[in-house]
Every structure is written in structure tokens, then in C-alpha cells.
Design a protein around this motif. Sequence first.
Motif, mmCIF file in Angstrom:
data_model
loop_
_atom_site.group_PDB
_atom_site.id
_atom_site.type_symbol
_atom_site.label_atom_id
_atom_site.label_comp_id
_atom_site.label_asym_id
_atom_site.label_seq_id
_atom_site.Cartn_x
_atom_site.Cartn_y
_atom_site.Cartn_z
ATOM 1 N N THR A 68 39.974 100.363 -35.735
ATOM 2 C CA THR A 68 38.653 100.333 -36.370
ATOM 3 C C THR A 68 38.377 98.970 -36.994
ATOM 4 N N ASP A 69 37.097 98.703 -37.149
ATOM 5 C CA ASP A 69 36.679 97.503 -37.862
ATOM 6 C C ASP A 69 36.554 97.846 -39.347
ATOM 7 N N GLU A 70 36.030 96.931 -40.120
ATOM 8 C CA GLU A 70 35.929 97.128 -41.567
ATOM 9 C C GLU A 70 35.003 98.296 -41.953
ATOM 10 N N TYR A 71 34.204 98.770 -41.028
ATOM 11 C CA TYR A 71 33.282 99.882 -41.293
ATOM 12 C C TYR A 71 33.779 101.198 -40.709
ATOM 13 N N GLY A 72 34.980 101.197 -40.164
ATOM 14 C CA GLY A 72 35.546 102.412 -39.597
ATOM 15 C C GLY A 72 35.080 102.712 -38.177
ATOM 16 N N ARG A 73 34.474 101.728 -37.514
ATOM 17 C CA ARG A 73 33.965 101.927 -36.162
ATOM 18 C C ARG A 73 35.041 101.571 -35.138
ATOM 19 N N THR A 74 35.199 102.425 -34.139
ATOM 20 C CA THR A 74 36.103 102.136 -33.023
ATOM 21 C C THR A 74 35.335 101.393 -31.939
ATOM 22 N N ALA A 75 36.069 100.894 -30.958
ATOM 23 C CA ALA A 75 35.425 100.222 -29.821
ATOM 24 C C ALA A 75 34.487 101.180 -29.092
ATOM 25 N N LEU A 76 34.939 102.412 -28.890
ATOM 26 C CA LEU A 76 34.110 103.401 -28.208
ATOM 27 C C LEU A 76 32.836 103.682 -29.000
ATOM 28 N N PHE A 77 32.960 103.821 -30.300
ATOM 29 C CA PHE A 77 31.802 104.054 -31.157
ATOM 30 C C PHE A 77 30.813 102.889 -31.044
ATOM 31 N N CYS A 78 31.327 101.656 -31.118
ATOM 32 C CA CYS A 78 30.447 100.481 -31.047
ATOM 33 C C CYS A 78 29.686 100.430 -29.728
ATOM 34 N N LEU A 79 30.377 100.713 -28.650
ATOM 35 C CA LEU A 79 29.716 100.698 -27.340
ATOM 36 C C LEU A 79 28.635 101.773 -27.258
ATOM 37 N N ALA A 80 28.959 102.964 -27.718
ATOM 38 C CA ALA A 80 27.975 104.056 -27.676
ATOM 39 C C ALA A 80 26.780 103.743 -28.568
ATOM 40 N N ALA A 81 27.050 103.196 -29.751
ATOM 41 C CA ALA A 81 25.969 102.885 -30.693
ATOM 42 C C ALA A 81 25.052 101.790 -30.163
ATOM 43 N N ASP A 82 25.606 100.846 -29.420
ATOM 44 C CA ASP A 82 24.827 99.714 -28.928
ATOM 45 C C ASP A 82 24.351 99.882 -27.486
ATOM 46 N N LEU A 83 24.594 101.045 -26.891
ATOM 47 C CA LEU A 83 24.331 101.207 -25.463
ATOM 48 C C LEU A 83 22.885 100.921 -25.075
ATOM 49 N N SER A 84 21.925 101.401 -25.836
ATOM 50 C CA SER A 84 20.525 101.162 -25.435
ATOM 51 C C SER A 84 20.185 99.677 -25.503
ATOM 52 N N THR A 85 20.685 98.981 -26.517
ATOM 53 C CA THR A 85 20.450 97.539 -26.618
ATOM 54 C C THR A 85 21.134 96.814 -25.473
ATOM 55 N N LEU A 86 22.346 97.255 -25.145
ATOM 56 C CA LEU A 86 23.080 96.628 -24.053
ATOM 57 C C LEU A 86 22.377 96.867 -22.723
ATOM 58 N N GLN A 87 21.805 98.053 -22.537
ATOM 59 C CA GLN A 87 21.064 98.336 -21.304
ATOM 60 C C GLN A 87 19.855 97.424 -21.187
ATOM 61 N N GLU A 88 19.156 97.226 -22.303
ATOM 62 C CA GLU A 88 17.992 96.337 -22.296
ATOM 63 C C GLU A 88 18.394 94.912 -21.953
ATOM 64 N N GLY A 89 19.589 94.504 -22.373
ATOM 65 C CA GLY A 89 20.076 93.156 -22.103
ATOM 66 C C GLY A 89 20.760 93.021 -20.763
ATOM 67 N N GLY A 90 20.713 94.068 -19.936
ATOM 68 C CA GLY A 90 21.316 94.005 -18.621
ATOM 69 C C GLY A 90 22.824 94.214 -18.611
ATOM 70 N N MET A 91 23.371 94.692 -19.727
ATOM 71 C CA MET A 91 24.812 94.880 -19.822
ATOM 72 C C MET A 91 25.198 96.351 -19.893
ATOM 73 N N GLY A 92 24.262 97.239 -19.603
ATOM 74 C CA GLY A 92 24.507 98.667 -19.713
ATOM 75 C C GLY A 92 25.607 99.165 -18.799
ATOM 76 N N GLU A 93 25.620 98.717 -17.550
ATOM 77 C CA GLU A 93 26.638 99.167 -16.605
ATOM 78 C C GLU A 93 28.028 98.712 -17.052
ATOM 79 N N ALA A 94 28.132 97.470 -17.507
ATOM 80 C CA ALA A 94 29.421 96.960 -17.993
ATOM 81 C C ALA A 94 29.879 97.740 -19.220
#
Length: 186
Positions: free
Chosen positions: A141-167
Amino acid sequence: DDSPAETPLLYALTTDYAPEATAEEINHLIDVLVAGGASLSTPGTAETSLTYNACLTCAHEGVYAHLLDIGAPRTGNELAEAAYRGWLGTLTRLLEEKGGFRPEDASLLPITARMSGGYFPGDHAACVRHLLELGAPVDATDEYGRTALFCLAADLSTLQEGGMGEAAFELMVYLLQRGANPHLRA
């Protein structure tokens, strides 16, 4: 921005002003400015280090590495900066310089997995895989208790908009295959 904090050296680090410039061209300009008296210790914007400014404003990992090579002052945040940008070469170098991966470095995993919110290209997936290979727990976890999986899920819509959704999706699958717990809460 024409504020007094802006210097020619700081502008050289900002590829927004010359997006077609290569790392070699920017490094040459940095060398010329330093040879002409520009100080690597001059704070960047908001009184931050030049390396921090390079992390946020320069698209080239090679420029960041060059600043480290020529002695730009370090802040102690270089590992996090390299992880955030997905700069595998720099991340590997910095870990080696400090004697290898340590348990406290596990918090780099969620930082890397955020894929810089889709704002910066980089090889975030390779950085995540490398950190796991070095021994980072998949549910670190990071300093906020977020795991890598959590971060990816939380940012997925932003990542999709940036063309990084599939990755991002592929990295989520990889983390789950490595045993990431999908039930952990931040």
C-alpha cells in the motif's frame, strides 16, 4: 509563465515548449547552460528541485537521468518520481544505487500502478513487474492505504480517456493472477 522563478535551465526541462526536442538536444542545452554558469541548485517552480520539475514537465527519461549524472541536487523523492513516470531504467538505477530493493520500497508499487493518471507515457507495467520480481508484496500500500489494484481500478476511466485503458486492464489482470486481493479497501 514569466514569473521570476522561471530560468532558462527550467525552461529547457519543459518539453511542452519544444515537444519535438530529443533528450540529446535537451541534455546538450542543459550542458551549455551549466557551462555558462546556470546552477543546478537553483530551485524550480514552487521552490522544488530541478529533478522534480523534470519529472513533471519533461517527456524524456534520459533528461532526468542526465540531471542525476551531472550532480543535480536530490530531494529523496527520486524513486517515487521515477515510479510515477514509469521510467524503468531510472527506477532500476536508483534502487541499485541505494543497495537494492528494501521493504519500505514496496509503497512504490501503487505509485507506479497509477500510470500517472494517463498523463505521462512510460512503461508502468514493466515497473510493476520489476518491483514484484524484486519482492514487493502484490498488495503493498501507499501512504493512503491504496494497493496497486485499487489505484488502477480508481483511475480506470481517466486511463481509458488517455488511451491507456487496455494497458491498465491488462495490468489489473496480471495483479489478480499474482494474488492481489480484490476485497481490500483503502
